[in-house]
Design an enzyme around this catalytic site. Structure first.
Site, PDB file in Angstrom:
ATOM      1  N   GLN A 149       0.828  -1.203   0.000  1.00 60.64           N
ATOM      2  CA  GLN A 149       0.000   0.000   0.000  1.00 60.64           C
ATOM      3  C   GLN A 149       0.865   1.257   0.000  1.00 60.64           C
ATOM      4  O   GLN A 149       0.392   2.343  -0.278  1.00 60.64           O
ATOM      5  CB  GLN A 149      -0.890   0.040   1.249  1.00 60.64           C
ATOM      6  CG  GLN A 149      -2.018  -0.972   1.260  1.00 60.64           C
ATOM      7  CD  GLN A 149      -2.789  -0.961   2.561  1.00 60.64           C
ATOM      8  OE1 GLN A 149      -2.868  -2.000   3.225  1.00 60.64           O
ATOM      9  NE2 GLN A 149      -3.362   0.157   2.960  1.00 60.64           N
ATOM     10  N   GLU A 168       0.094  -1.595   4.665  1.00 68.03           N
ATOM     11  CA  GLU A 168       0.501  -0.189   4.779  1.00 68.03           C
ATOM     12  C   GLU A 168       1.970  -0.121   5.194  1.00 68.03           C
ATOM     13  O   GLU A 168       2.732   0.693   4.707  1.00 68.03           O
ATOM     14  CB  GLU A 168      -0.389   0.551   5.794  1.00 68.03           C
ATOM     15  CG  GLU A 168      -0.011   2.029   5.920  1.00 68.03           C
ATOM     16  CD  GLU A 168      -0.962   2.859   6.788  1.00 68.03           C
ATOM     17  OE1 GLU A 168      -2.117   2.449   6.983  1.00 68.03           O
ATOM     18  OE2 GLU A 168      -0.526   3.918   7.269  1.00 68.03           O
ATOM     19  N   ARG A 173      -4.954   7.727  16.930  1.00 70.50           N
ATOM     20  CA  ARG A 173      -6.309   7.762  16.369  1.00 70.50           C
ATOM     21  C   ARG A 173      -7.320   7.220  17.384  1.00 70.50           C
ATOM     22  O   ARG A 173      -8.456   7.692  17.458  1.00 70.50           O
ATOM     23  CB  ARG A 173      -6.404   7.019  15.035  1.00 70.50           C
ATOM     24  CG  ARG A 173      -7.712   7.308  14.305  1.00 70.50           C
ATOM     25  CD  ARG A 173      -7.748   6.724  12.898  1.00 70.50           C
ATOM     26  NE  ARG A 173      -7.143   7.571  11.895  1.00 70.50           N
ATOM     27  CZ  ARG A 173      -7.776   8.589  11.272  1.00 70.50           C
ATOM     28  NH1 ARG A 173      -9.029   8.886  11.568  1.00 70.50           N
ATOM     29  NH2 ARG A 173      -7.146   9.302  10.369  1.00 70.50           N
ATOM     30  N   PHE A 191      -7.993   1.838  11.960  1.00 66.29           N
ATOM     31  CA  PHE A 191      -6.728   2.344  12.489  1.00 66.29           C
ATOM     32  C   PHE A 191      -6.832   2.807  13.945  1.00 66.29           C
ATOM     33  O   PHE A 191      -6.439   3.923  14.282  1.00 66.29           O
ATOM     34  CB  PHE A 191      -6.273   3.513  11.592  1.00 66.29           C
ATOM     35  CG  PHE A 191      -4.788   3.755  11.535  1.00 66.29           C
ATOM     36  CD1 PHE A 191      -3.940   2.914  10.841  1.00 66.29           C
ATOM     37  CD2 PHE A 191      -4.217   4.858  12.165  1.00 66.29           C
ATOM     38  CE1 PHE A 191      -2.575   3.164  10.763  1.00 66.29           C
ATOM     39  CE2 PHE A 191      -2.843   5.113  12.095  1.00 66.29           C
ATOM     40  CZ  PHE A 191      -2.031   4.261  11.385  1.00 66.29           C
ATOM     41  N   GLU A 246     -12.921   3.525   5.223  1.00 64.79           N
ATOM     42  CA  GLU A 246     -12.932   2.949   6.565  1.00 64.79           C
ATOM     43  C   GLU A 246     -14.199   3.194   7.397  1.00 64.79           C
ATOM     44  O   GLU A 246     -14.634   2.301   8.117  1.00 64.79           O
ATOM     45  CB  GLU A 246     -11.724   3.486   7.363  1.00 64.79           C
ATOM     46  CG  GLU A 246     -10.389   3.091   6.791  1.00 64.79           C
ATOM     47  CD  GLU A 246      -9.247   3.852   7.449  1.00 64.79           C
ATOM     48  OE1 GLU A 246      -9.085   5.053   7.147  1.00 64.79           O
ATOM     49  OE2 GLU A 246      -8.560   3.259   8.278  1.00 64.79           O
TER      50      GLU A 246
HETATM   51  N1  MTE Z   1     -11.529  -2.140  -0.113  1.00 62.57           N
HETATM   52  C1  MTE Z   1     -11.034  -3.244  -0.707  1.00 62.57           C
HETATM   53  N2  MTE Z   1     -11.781  -3.886  -1.627  1.00 62.57           N
HETATM   54  N3  MTE Z   1      -9.793  -3.731  -0.385  1.00 62.57           N
HETATM   55  C2  MTE Z   1      -9.011  -3.117   0.562  1.00 62.57           C
HETATM   56  O1  MTE Z   1      -7.897  -3.571   0.828  1.00 62.57           O
HETATM   57  N4  MTE Z   1      -8.807  -1.271   2.194  1.00 62.57           N
HETATM   58  C3  MTE Z   1      -9.549  -0.340   3.033  1.00 62.57           C
HETATM   59  C4  MTE Z   1     -10.518   0.492   2.207  1.00 62.57           C
HETATM   60  N5  MTE Z   1     -11.301  -0.366   1.364  1.00 62.57           N
HETATM   61  C5  MTE Z   1      -9.512  -1.956   1.213  1.00 62.57           C
HETATM   62  C6  MTE Z   1     -10.795  -1.487   0.809  1.00 62.57           C
HETATM   63  C7  MTE Z   1      -8.689   0.582   3.777  1.00 62.57           C
HETATM   64  S1  MTE Z   1      -7.982   0.033   5.214  1.00 62.57           S
HETATM   65  C8  MTE Z   1      -8.478   1.868   3.372  1.00 62.57           C
HETATM   66  S2  MTE Z   1      -7.560   2.937   4.290  1.00 62.57           S
HETATM   67  C9  MTE Z   1      -9.069   2.388   2.124  1.00 62.57           C
HETATM   68  O2  MTE Z   1      -9.773   1.385   1.408  1.00 62.57           O
HETATM   69  C10 MTE Z   1      -7.961   2.972   1.251  1.00 62.57           C
HETATM   70  O3  MTE Z   1      -8.404   3.376   0.013  1.00 62.57           O
HETATM   71  P1  MTE Z   1      -9.019   4.838  -0.241  1.00 62.57           P
HETATM   72  O4  MTE Z   1      -8.165   5.796   0.475  1.00 62.57           O
HETATM   73  O5  MTE Z   1      -8.978   4.942  -1.703  1.00 62.57           O
HETATM   74  O6  MTE Z   1     -10.415   4.796   0.317  1.00 62.57           O
HETATM   75  N1  LUZ Z   2      -2.368   5.600   8.543  1.00 60.47           N
HETATM   76  C1  LUZ Z   2      -1.586   6.551   9.046  1.00 60.47           C
HETATM   77  C2  LUZ Z   2      -3.699   5.622   8.730  1.00 60.47           C
HETATM   78  O1  LUZ Z   2      -0.379   6.468   8.886  1.00 60.47           O
HETATM   79  N2  LUZ Z   2      -2.131   7.582   9.715  1.00 60.47           N
HETATM   80  C3  LUZ Z   2      -3.453   7.682   9.936  1.00 60.47           C
HETATM   81  O2  LUZ Z   2      -3.912   8.638  10.565  1.00 60.47           O
HETATM   82  C4  LUZ Z   2      -4.286   6.663   9.435  1.00 60.47           C
HETATM   83  N3  LUZ Z   2      -5.603   6.680   9.643  1.00 60.47           N
HETATM   84  C5  LUZ Z   2      -6.364   5.694   9.181  1.00 60.47           C
HETATM   85  C6  LUZ Z   2      -5.769   4.661   8.489  1.00 60.47           C
HETATM   86  N4  LUZ Z   2      -4.454   4.629   8.263  1.00 60.47           N
HETATM   87 MO1  MOS Z   3      -6.241   1.674   5.855  1.00 60.33          MO
HETATM   88  S1  MOS Z   3      -6.054   0.910   7.768  1.00 60.33           S
HETATM   89  O1  MOS Z   3      -5.687   3.229   6.325  1.00 60.33           O
HETATM   90  O2  MOS Z   3      -4.929   0.988   5.122  1.00 60.33           O
END
Ligand code: MTE
Ligand code: LUZ
Ligand code: MOS
Length: 751
Positions: free
Chosen positions: A191, A226, A304, A338, A707
């Site tokens: 990621q 991540e 968070r 998170f 999220e």
């Molecule tokens: N949706 C799918 N299908 N697969 C994923 O791995 N990750 C989630 C969410 N939705 C995820 C998902 C998480 S933890 C985050 S932070 C966001 O997607 C990140 O993507 P965005 O910032 O484009 O929403």
């Molecule tokens: N990752 C991060 C995160 O590094 N900082 C954040 O505040 C956060 N919040 C949600 C999901 N990933």
């Molecule tokens: Mo999502 S936990 O911020 O990859």
């Protein structure tokens, strides 16, 4: 609506790391890891492995050319254990062979002796022994101690939340290729391409321009990639660097489950004080976070948790303390939400206990304390543009909370062994990385001379649909058919210094960078049209469905022709743009500031039926009014909401990560770790888009969606518990998640 990947996905043509055609001579790596959770390495004998036919190289900590360190925020995590091991599954050696079966077979011949030390798996025990990763973090406002005296009712208690396995369909992995001049190119399932690049550079002792990371797409990340994709990429990289051959490493599922961290389990103490009519005056909470053996992302995750300590409510006196406890488990890591979900579960538990003591409906307390416009959070930011009450009110009316209540009560009067329960679940989630500097992104847009467009950004596609959103942004600005637009791989040489795709903000950050780059190109093309066709500077040039209008009249010129003409007139058809979220800051000493660009709000109501003979349950429905801002990709956003709700339900009900007291993972396969399948999905999910919500800080006025909806799943826990209360009125149940059928059964019958 067709997603960017739809056609390739259903035809099986989408490429993941494991699908890359490998050059001849590619070697395969397998990782030898610790079988104990804590101990000293007394001896390590690899002589038998070296003799194994087909084995090319074994890499130990001492063979790492740079620093043996992959800690991103705190430098406390070796890539390969050297003298001590701190968790079961910690990598110790890399076995590289000419094929995968040889690598896996040969590693069994490593002989290792440990002097075992007592492992700690419990965060409270770690805290008692002084094993904190950073000093306690405290977010507070008002004065809780003074406020207690003004409260009519005080309740306190303890809450436990469990870990959660990410279970991305695609396991962790990477392929590394030696490049000219001792450099490395890595294809990684990460990621965070830049974080992966940094980790590999540190391990190899190379400057960042020598390491290129490329990401096609991920078969899911959910936060698990991540930070924790870095180790496997670094292992592939050091293997390729040392052997001078391409090296591939894909973790088998069971190794992935054993070696990688999960959502942080928390143990939480709370105390809440209210007036007799349910107004919350004061809340004190202490979070014991089970960080595992290294910091990883635990510290921002803990922050968070502290930010979201009061969920969607206004509380005038708050003291929230976060303790980042080092234990002998695999380092726990980012997972959708998170740290927010754990905080919100605790707040809801406190409200449930207070409601029971006051003898009033939980929803009365929830509704009374919802954030109103301009309320101040305990870290100083104001709840501006709060949709907390709008979502609640609309949900209450649309889904008829009163009717749900009376239907549930009627059902429970008429049924003895089957009981229904429901729960309302408001949410509030701050959108931005809480590390302010991370709220930036870049985009590089090329218009090729044939009129087709290629876009590179920092965003990583992992199933959440960010590529489609970025394509829609460019298609809208250029007014061209989206089939003309390709979203390129995410690559550190094309877009550098990127933040991970995380914090739900990839579409906002990269969408805005794309918008800027496209607008920049658009302006250049407008100027070109004016020059070329003799329009005045004040004329209005518009692009519409691949045609061009000048002062409202069609010019005899298609998009493709325009681009070709512009190319021959030497117009620059490429643009890079950088976007940084304006107006956010946070003082990490005072723990005050405007940490978030904006908030995401919503309210769900969850209904369940519990079989009180078996302890099993079904989720009848999850209905929510959610604030999507002005969604421009409704189907994607709805899919995100539904998926997140399912994942939240899994965390709260059936997904149980179990380590034994020796720190060994017992639930290391899908036979023992249960995730929701279609049978445990709610019979009905209805997500309603809140109307009239504008959000200039989101891309095209939308709001981040990845999220926040996960936290609606928390309602399921309380709905089940309410059904249990209907079966055993007066019995007190523990706030210990996940609420598995076993726990329900024991709860109903065990005294
Ligand atoms: N949706 C799918 N299908 N697969 C994923 O791995 N990750 C989630 C969410 N939705 C995820 C998902 C998480 S933890 C985050 S932070 C966001 O997607 C990140 O993507 P965005 O910032 O484009 O929403
Ligand atoms: N990752 C991060 C995160 O590094 N900082 C954040 O505040 C956060 N919040 C949600 C999901 N990933
Ligand atoms: Mo999502 S936990 O911020 O990859």
């Amino acid at each position: 609506m067709k997603n960017y990947d739809t056609t390739r996905h259903v035809r099986g043509e989408s490429l993941f790391a494991d699908d890359f055609l490998l050059p001849e001579g590619t070697l395969f790596a397998s990782v030898f890891s610790s079988s104990i959770a804590h101990g000293k390495i007394v001896s390590l004998d690899i002589s038998e492995v070296e003799k194994h036919p087909g084995v090319k190289k074994i890499i130990l900590a001492k063979d790492i050319p740079g620093q043996n360190q992959i800690g991103g925020i705190i430098q406390d995590e070796p890539l390969l254990a050297e003298n001590e091991v701190h968790f079961c599954g910690q990598p110790i050696a890399i076995v590289i062979a000419e094929n995968l079966l040889i690598a896996r077979a040969a590693k069994k011949k490593i002989k290792i002796e440990f002097e075992e030390l007592t492992p700690i798996t419990d965060p409270r025990e770690a805290y008692a022994k002084g094993m904190l990763i950073i000093p306690p973090r405290i977010f507070s406002n008002g004065n809780v101690d003074e406020a207690w005296t003004q409260c009519d009712v005080l309740v306190e208690g303890t809450v436990e939340t469990g870990a959660q396995e990410h279970l991305y369909l695609e396991t962790q992995g990477a392929i590394a290729f030696p490049t000219e001049g001792n450099g490395i190119k890595i294809i990684s399932s990460t990621q965070g391409p830049t974080a992966t690049q940094r980790a590999a550079c540190k391990i190899l002792g190379l400057p960042m321009h020598q390491v290129e990371v490329d990401v096609m797409r991920l078969g899911g990340g959910f936060g698990g990639k991540e930070d924790q994709a870095n180790a496997w990429a670094a292992i592939a990289a050091v293997s390729a660097y040392v052997t001078k051959k391409p090296v591939k490493l894909i973790l088998p599922r069971q190794e992935d489950m054993r070696m990688t961290g999960k959502r942080h389990p928390y143990s939480i103490d709370y105390k809440i004080g209210l007036t007799k009519d349910g107004k919350i005056l004061s809340y004190e909470v202490t979070f014991f976070q089970n960080a595992g053996a290294a910091a990883d992302l635990s510290t921002p995750i803990l922050d968070r948790t502290l930010f979201h300590a009061t969920n969607s409510y206004f509380v005038p006196n708050v003291k929230a303390t976060g303790l980042c406890c080092r234990t002998n488990l695999p380092p726990n890591t980012a997972f959708r939400g998170f740290g927010g979900p754990q905080a919100m579960f605790a707040m809801e538990a406190a409200i449930y206990k207070a409601a029971a003591k006051l003898g009033i409906d939980v929803s009365i307390i929830q509704e009374k304390n919802l954030l109103t416009e301009g309320d101040e959070f305990h870290y100083g930011q104001l709840a501006e543009n709060s949709k907390a009450r709008a979502c609640w009110n609309e949900a209450k009316e649309k889904f008829k909370f009163d009717e749900i209540k009376s239907n549930v009560e009627k059902f429970n009067r008429e049924n003895q062994l089957s009981k229904k329960g429901y729960a309302c679940m408001p949410i509030c989630f701050g959108i931005s990385f809480t590390n302010t500097f991370m709220n930036q992104a870049g985009a590089l847009v090329h218009i090729y001379s044939d009129g087709s467009v290629g876009i590179s950004t920092a965003a990583v596609e992992m199933g959440q649909g960010v590529n489609e959103k970025i394509r829609l942004v460019a298609a809208e600005i250029f007014s061209i058919n989206k089939s003309k637009i390709k979203i390129e791989t995410t690559n550190t040489s094309r877009v550098a210094n990127t933040s991970p795709t995380a914090a739900s903000s990839a579409a906002d950050l990269n969408g805005k960078a794309t918008e800027l780059a496209c607008k920049n190109l658009f302006e250049r093309l407008v100027d070109f049209v004016k020059d070329e066709f003799g329009f005045s500077a004040s004329s209005k040039i518009e692009f519409e469905d691949e045609t061009i209008l000048g002062d409202g009249n069609k010019i005899d010129l298609t998009w493709n022709e325009l681009i070709q003409k512009a190319f021959f007139k030497r117009v620059n058809l490429s643009a890079h743009a950088h976007y940084a979220v304006p107006g956010i800051y946070f003082d990490k000493e005072k723990n005050k500031g405007n940490a978030f660009a904006y908030y995401s709000f919503g309210t769900a109501v969850v209904e369940v039926t519990v079989d009180c003979l078996r302890g099993t349950y079904i989720v009848d429905s999850v209905k929510a009014v959610h604030d999507f801002g002005k969604s421009f990709a409704n189907v994607i956003d709805l899919g995100q909401a539904e998926g997140a709700i399912m994942q939240g339900i899994g965390w709260m009900t059936m997904e149980e990560v179990i380590y034994n007291s020796e720190g060994k993972l017992l639930t290391d396969a899908l036979s023992t770790y249960k995730i929701p399948d279609i049978h445990s999905a709610p019979k009905e999910i209805e997500v309603h888009f809140l109307e009239n919500s504008e959000n200039p800080l989101g891309i095209f006025n939308s709001k981040a969606i990845g999220e926040p909806p996960l936290m609606y799943g928390i309602g399921t826990f309380f709905a089940i518990q309410n059904a249990m209360k209907a079966f055993r009125p007066g019995k007190e149940f523990q706030f210990s998640a996940p609420l598995t059928p076993e726990k329900v059964l024991l709860g109903l019958y065990k005294e």
